[in-house]
Design an enzyme around this catalytic site. Sequence first.
Site, short mmCIF file in Angstrom:
data_model
loop_
_atom_site.label_atom_id
_atom_site.label_comp_id
_atom_site.label_asym_id
_atom_site.label_seq_id
_atom_site.Cartn_x
_atom_site.Cartn_y
_atom_site.Cartn_z
CG LEU A 50 48.55 38.96 36.09
CD1 LEU A 50 48.47 37.68 35.30
CD2 LEU A 50 49.57 39.90 35.47
N GLY A 51 44.67 41.06 37.56
CA GLY A 51 43.35 41.62 37.30
C GLY A 51 42.32 40.97 38.17
CD GLN A 52 39.15 41.91 42.50
OE1 GLN A 52 39.98 42.80 42.70
NE2 GLN A 52 38.49 41.34 43.48
N GLY A 104 34.65 39.26 37.40
CA GLY A 104 33.42 38.97 38.12
C GLY A 104 33.56 37.75 39.00
CG PHE A 105 32.81 34.48 37.80
CD1 PHE A 105 31.76 34.10 38.59
CD2 PHE A 105 32.57 34.94 36.53
CE1 PHE A 105 30.47 34.17 38.12
CE2 PHE A 105 31.29 35.00 36.05
CZ PHE A 105 30.23 34.63 36.84
N GLY A 106 36.66 36.17 39.99
CA GLY A 106 37.86 35.86 40.74
C GLY A 106 39.00 36.81 40.46
CB VAL A 143 43.85 36.83 37.10
CG1 VAL A 143 44.84 36.02 36.28
CG2 VAL A 143 42.42 36.50 36.68
CE LYS A 186 38.40 33.56 36.52
NZ LYS A 186 37.76 33.67 35.22
CG ASP A 219 32.44 39.31 30.34
OD1 ASP A 219 31.98 40.43 30.02
OD2 ASP A 219 33.17 39.13 31.32
#
Length: 691
Positions: free
Chosen positions: A357-359, A361-363, A365, A380, A478
């Site tokens: 679904l997305g990326q 800064g930390f991981g 999804v 995530k 953020d």
Amino acid sequence: MIKLRNYKLYLNLLMILFFISLSTTKCENLTFSLANFTKANTGPDFNFSNDAEVTQWALQITPDSSNAPESYLVNKSGRVIYNTPFQLWQPLNSTTNRAASFNTSFTFNVNPIVNTPNGEGLAFAILPTLDEPPPASHGGYLGLTNETLDGNPLNKFIAIEFDTVKQLAYDPDDNHVGLDINSVKSNATTSLKPLGIEIALNATKYTVWIDYDGAGHRIDVFMALEGVAKPGKPALSQPLDISQYVSQWSYFGFSASTSTRYELHCVLAWNLTIEILPEPKKGRRLLGWHIAVIVVGSLAGLALTGFIISLYMRRKKVGDDPSVLVGTLKSLPGTPKEFEFKELKKATNNFDENLKLGQGGFGIVYKGVLAEENTEVAVKMFSRSDKTKCQDDFLHELTIINRLRHKRLVKLLGWCHKNGLLLLVYEYMPNGSLDHHLFGGADRPLLPWDRRYTIITGVASALHYLHNEYDQRVVHRDLKASNIMLDSAFNARLGDFGLARALETDKTSYAEIELGGVPGTMGYIAPECFHTGKATSESDLFAFGAVVLETVCGRRPRCDVSGFQFLVDWVWKLHREGRLLDAVDRRLAGEFDGEEARRLLLLGMACSHPAAGERPKTEVVVQIIYGAVEPPKMPPFRPAFVWPSAVVDDLGSTSTSTMVTSSYYGSSAAGTPQCWSKEAHASTPEEVSMR
Ligand SMILES: *[C@@H]1O[C@H](CO)[C@@H](O)[C@H](O)[C@H]1NC(C)=O
Ligand SMILES: *[C@@H]1O[C@H](CO)[C@@H](O)[C@H](O)[C@H]1NC(C)=O
Ligand SMILES: *[C@@H]1O[C@H](CO)[C@@H](O)[C@H](O)[C@H]1NC(C)=O
Ligand SMILES: *[C@@H]1O[C@H](CO)[C@@H](O)[C@H](O)[C@H]1NC(C)=O
Ligand SMILES: *[C@@H]1O[C@H](CO)[C@@H](O)[C@H](O)[C@H]1NC(C)=O
Ligand SMILES: *[C@@H]1O[C@H](CO)[C@@H](O)[C@H](O)[C@H]1NC(C)=O
Ligand SMILES: *[C@@H]1O[C@H](CO)[C@@H](O)[C@H](O)[C@H]1NC(C)=O
Ligand SMILES: *[C@@H]1O[C@H](CO)[C@@H](O)[C@H](O)[C@H]1NC(C)=O
Ligand SMILES: *[C@@H]1O[C@H](CO)[C@@H](O)[C@H](O)[C@H]1NC(C)=O
Ligand SMILES: *[C@@H]1O[C@H](CO)[C@@H](O)[C@H](O)[C@H]1NC(C)=O
């Protein structure tokens, strides 16, 4: 020594343990009973507004007088409030609040004044403060609200009204009981005549019983002539979860008003019993000595437990390994469910690239479907080369989001920790993120104006919660369109707490996170952050301003438009030229509410103020969006950023220091249109790491 970071987590853990040790203690009630009222027995415990007093053994909520009605009786509003706050609810777990039950009964009468019409009424009220009634809360507003405030969710009151005037627009008659939530337009009413009750006839005394069942979420109101037993059947009975409306700590009291019609509003006796929720902190003052013993006992036990844990941690040299904490969190109630790794693997089709679904800064999804419950989730996976840091991020996100409960935040369902691999499971948001809808290309249907307005309302409400309503203030750090998720009804839900930091910790620095991801995205970062490296509630508001403008204008905060690199500068130019509404997304083809658009654009500009201290607070933001407060007047030119300037710390105190024009805006004079030049940016070391 345990490192500071772990120490903080460890403190959190202790707080949780403390909470649990208390919640297993026996429930207690707090009771008071006043058979009549005197100056002596109300003096220290009650707050009277200007027009209220105690005479004739009674609380006179509006003045007790029959002389000079024009001066003493017309257009009055008053409140009498018991000045000890009670904890009416507390968060239980990620989805549920626990509400306190209470029972109260009081005797009151309303004295008509011969040969004049009666008005207006009296209410038992749960209030967030000891404040006087708002200005112009006479007439139908019962001392509770006024024309501007009525219906505003920030009122945070619930009242049971006994109304003696029929407001044509919304009342059933001139003799009814009603449940009022943030508004005098009742959520439910019952006419009293059929029950043989006439509030304002012959100064008849009535007794009212209000029973609130915190677990069952129901309020019952009974009413009878004084001296008559409590009826079997309530006059009014409504489902009600007070935790949705009132402040955690609220006050009980009475409120009343008159208009050109008047009467006396007297409370003659009052009993109250309220369940004491097992919460440590502020509760102690209210508790009996025996509870104090339990508290002290728990504290001692806790200290011992803490000592043992710390010994254990030191001996095992696991100060740097949060898995011990994870293990402990595992066994605590109130923590979201732990998932089996294989369950998540299956759910995401072995972390299928196609389900990404997305990326952030930390991981990464992934979308997943839990086979058992057949529910869609977002999973995530924390991915960072530095394993320890990764675990810290994970635990950090887990501790923060698990404590936050708000319907505009993406809900955390559970987590999984296996062989150093860390996963969080969230509710799946079928409509993806806001930026997809704003910039998703031609295949996405256009986001209509109403939805945009609702989305901004939701984001403001979530931000207000993070900054104010939760015990420990949290900054999101953020906020941006890609972190605003949309549920099936297109309501905004704030997601990605990867960067959120509880404000009390010292970890609000941007600079600290320099790996891989981008903490904060150009156009959303407040100018002072480049200097301080610190995220604050003011920098969240700057990002919020950028989101507002982007949603209204349908352009990214950083974009090329008419020679400006930042959307806000272009909007400011249109404002200066008196054609602000030209900024609204062209694709809407004029299909929007001009007044709402003006409000949001001015709000977006106000939040984009280069001086952190000038940005409105979330409370004002919510009121502006709601239309209760006018947006601030904006000068024709965007003020220049100065650094250092009046430094506003988190407590709002200001200290002035030298004014130096920053390189961001060049050294050109304030008063000419400014925009952030690329060169100036590149010259700032911090920014390089933020790209
Ligand atoms: C105190 O509260 C408990 C439950 O919260 C209730 O069962 C009990 O009746 C209450 N006691 C009094 C004296 O009201
Ligand atoms: C007021 O209440 C007290 C008990 O709280 C009682 O002793 C006293 O007689 C009452 N006074 C009147 C006038 O009712
Ligand atoms: C009372 O208030 C009403 C409306 O709020 C106003 O029209 C009227 O003039 C006021 N009367 C006095 C005496 O203040
Ligand atoms: C929260 O607590 C309620 C009541 O104890 C329970 O029904 C619910 O399942 C819990 N939810 C979670 C996510 O733990
Ligand atoms: C309120 O009264 C009901 C019975 O009418 C009782 O069951 C309940 O425990 C009482 N609650 C408190 C907090 O005293
Ligand atoms: C308050 O409680 C006392 C003692 O239970 C009772 O006698 C009295 O009638 C109650 N008063 C009201 C207004 O409910
Ligand atoms: C409430 O009353 C107390 C005692 O009279 C007073 O010190 C306090 O300032 C009052 N608070 C408000 C908000 O009026
Ligand atoms: C209502 O009260 C608010 C808050 O005190 C105030 O700002 C506003 O002016 C009042 N509205 C009216 C119509 O007086
Ligand atoms: C009560 O009315 C308010 C304002 O109209 C509304 O926001 C709220 O959802 C209603 N609550 C209930 C429980 O009906
Ligand atoms: C109200 O009082 C008047 C005179 O005091 C009496 O005639 C009348 O019957 C009373 N009405 C009721 C409903 O009690």
